[in-house]
Structures are given as structure tokens and as C-alpha cells.
Enzyme design. Sequence first.
Site, mmCIF file in Angstrom:
data_model
loop_
_atom_site.group_PDB
_atom_site.id
_atom_site.type_symbol
_atom_site.label_atom_id
_atom_site.label_comp_id
_atom_site.label_asym_id
_atom_site.label_seq_id
_atom_site.Cartn_x
_atom_site.Cartn_y
_atom_site.Cartn_z
ATOM 1 N N GLU A 178 0.613 -1.446 -0.084
ATOM 2 C CA GLU A 178 -0.034 -0.014 0.104
ATOM 3 C C GLU A 178 0.251 1.224 0.093
ATOM 4 O OE1 GLU A 178 0.655 -0.910 2.386
ATOM 5 O OE2 GLU A 178 -0.112 -0.692 4.931
ATOM 6 N N VAL A 179 2.268 1.479 0.659
ATOM 7 C CA VAL A 179 2.677 2.756 1.158
ATOM 8 C C VAL A 179 4.504 1.911 0.965
ATOM 9 C CG1 VAL A 179 2.626 2.599 3.409
ATOM 10 C CG2 VAL A 179 3.280 4.688 2.426
ATOM 11 N N ASP B 156 7.358 3.333 2.304
ATOM 12 C CA ASP B 156 7.435 4.582 3.358
ATOM 13 C C ASP B 156 8.665 4.710 3.940
ATOM 14 O OD1 ASP B 156 7.131 5.878 5.545
ATOM 15 O OD2 ASP B 156 6.781 4.564 6.570
ATOM 16 N N ARG C 142 11.148 1.786 3.018
ATOM 17 C CA ARG C 142 12.020 1.059 2.528
ATOM 18 C C ARG C 142 12.716 -0.257 3.216
ATOM 19 N NH1 ARG C 142 13.633 4.742 -2.893
ATOM 20 N NH2 ARG C 142 11.540 5.431 -3.394
HETATM 21 P P1 G4P Z 1 8.627 0.174 3.094
HETATM 22 O O1 G4P Z 1 9.246 -1.143 3.272
HETATM 23 O O2 G4P Z 1 7.108 -0.382 2.471
HETATM 24 O O3 G4P Z 1 8.994 1.617 3.146
HETATM 25 O O4 G4P Z 1 7.326 -0.132 4.796
HETATM 26 P P2 G4P Z 1 8.418 0.404 6.229
HETATM 27 O O5 G4P Z 1 9.397 -0.747 6.581
HETATM 28 O O6 G4P Z 1 8.871 1.690 6.181
HETATM 29 O O7 G4P Z 1 6.289 -0.133 6.895
HETATM 30 C C1 G4P Z 1 6.636 -0.600 8.009
HETATM 31 C C2 G4P Z 1 4.707 -0.264 8.449
HETATM 32 O O8 G4P Z 1 4.784 1.189 8.314
HETATM 33 C C3 G4P Z 1 4.302 -0.930 7.160
HETATM 34 O O9 G4P Z 1 3.281 -1.149 7.906
HETATM 35 C C4 G4P Z 1 3.647 -0.193 6.435
HETATM 36 O O10 G4P Z 1 2.377 -0.271 5.567
HETATM 37 C C5 G4P Z 1 3.248 0.439 7.556
HETATM 38 N N1 G4P Z 1 3.014 2.259 7.349
HETATM 39 C C6 G4P Z 1 4.001 3.353 6.642
HETATM 40 N N2 G4P Z 1 3.741 4.137 6.159
HETATM 41 C C7 G4P Z 1 2.384 4.488 7.635
HETATM 42 C C8 G4P Z 1 1.249 4.930 6.685
HETATM 43 O O11 G4P Z 1 0.696 6.179 6.449
HETATM 44 N N3 G4P Z 1 -0.645 4.478 7.092
HETATM 45 C C9 G4P Z 1 -0.414 3.370 7.507
HETATM 46 N N4 G4P Z 1 -1.955 3.078 7.593
HETATM 47 N N5 G4P Z 1 0.645 2.302 7.215
HETATM 48 C C10 G4P Z 1 1.795 2.940 7.179
HETATM 49 P P3 G4P Z 1 3.047 -3.534 8.131
HETATM 50 O O12 G4P Z 1 3.990 -3.753 9.578
HETATM 51 O O13 G4P Z 1 3.831 -4.454 6.858
HETATM 52 O O14 G4P Z 1 1.649 -3.746 8.132
HETATM 53 P P4 G4P Z 1 0.331 -3.951 7.512
HETATM 54 O O15 G4P Z 1 0.452 -3.330 6.196
HETATM 55 O O16 G4P Z 1 -0.315 -4.750 8.188
HETATM 56 O O17 G4P Z 1 -0.479 -2.407 8.234
HETATM 57 MG MG MG Z 2 1.647 -2.355 4.770
#
Ligand code: G4P
Ligand code: MG
Length: 159
Positions: free
Chosen positions: A93-94, A96, A98
Site C-alpha cells: 500500500e505504501v 515509506d 523501504r
Molecule cells: P516499506 O518498506 O514498504 O516502506 O515499509 P516500512 O518498513 O517503512 O513500513 C513499516 C510499516 O508501516 C508497514 O506496515 C507500512 O505499511 C506501515 N506504514 C508506513 N506508513 C504508513 C502510513 O502512512 N499509514 C499506514 N496506515 N501505514 C503505514 P506493516 O508492518 O507491513 O503492516 P500492515 O501492512 O499489515 O498494516
Molecule cells: Mg504494509
Amino acid sequence: MIDKIFYNYSHIDCLVRESGNSIKEEFNPDIILAIGGGGLIPARILRSKIDVPIYVVTISTYDENNNPIKEPRIIQWTDFSLLKNKKILIVDEVDDTRKTLDFLIQKLTITEKINPQNLGFFAVHNKIKEKEISIKELNIEYYKSGNDVEDRWIIYPWD
Ligand code: G4P
Ligand code: MG
């Protein structure tokens, strides 16, 4: 004031479908690899444009007690043995920091021995900010984001 931005399903749907047209033309993957949980809904929307199988891996940057951890950990992996010569589009989804993405690409190329030329990445949103690694350094064949956005906390419709 908490600096948050909200996106609804209709916005996400439009962005993903629009991006799907270009991804099909420019990369044309054989499979979609969703990063759970945030990549799951975008991956399914994308399949309406690119009709290929969806695989899933889930990686977390939090421990069992929801505390942030330095090195991402794998919650679920998938069997890549039949996917060695397939073009794989990673979907999240994002984009962020990386950190998770870099970790996943290392695992795919080093552990799973997937050729980086067969790897592409799509994120619905890319946050404009300092990243752990540049797109060039990711060393993958294809990169696309639906939209480049300011570095604010995004509230997705599924959050
Ligand atoms: P990246 O490599 O894709 O950039 O991910 P990064 O490790 O920086 O991100 C860590 C977690 O933070 C990820 O969730 C990412 O989706 C979530 N995240 C970063 N920015 C935002 C934001 O602005 N809004 C939301 N809602 N989430 C954000 P994750 O641990 O993979 O959990 P999930 O995808 O199961 O929610
Ligand atoms: Mg995620």
C-alpha cells in the site's frame, strides 16, 4: 494537530486501476506478490487489470508485543520454487522507509535466487521523504507508485 491524511476506497480503486494499465504495458508480470496486510486489497484490485495469480508474504517490523524491532521478521513466506523464471510484481500500500521492501528483495534475490530482472514493485502511495535505500539501489527491473504524496500518516479505508 495530528497530521493525518484519509483516503477512501474509491480513491484507492481509481489509483490502482489507472496504475494497472501502465504496469501491464511496461512490466507485464506473471504473478502478483502481495505484502500483507496492507498490500492485500491493492493486489486484488490490481488483478482486475492484470489477471495473474496472487501470492502473499507477510513481514512485520513489530514483535509479538507490538514493539518496533530493528530487523523485519517473516510472519508468512511462500514457496518460490516454481516461480524462478516468472516476472514478479511486489505490491504494497505504501512506500515509506523501504525497510520492509529492501528486506524482502534481499530474501528473494539472495535466499530464493530470483533474478532481480524479474522483479518489479508497485505501491499505491510513495511518501516523499528520506529513504533507507534509493530506487536505483533496490536494483530491480521496474518501480511504480500510484501517487507521490507528502510525508504524513495515511489512514487507509481498511485501517
Ligand atoms: P516499506 O518498506 O514498504 O516502506 O515499509 P516500512 O518498513 O517503512 O513500513 C513499516 C510499516 O508501516 C508497514 O506496515 C507500512 O505499511 C506501515 N506504514 C508506513 N506508513 C504508513 C502510513 O502512512 N499509514 C499506514 N496506515 N501505514 C503505514 P506493516 O508492518 O507491513 O503492516 P500492515 O501492512 O499489515 O498494516
Ligand atoms: Mg504494509
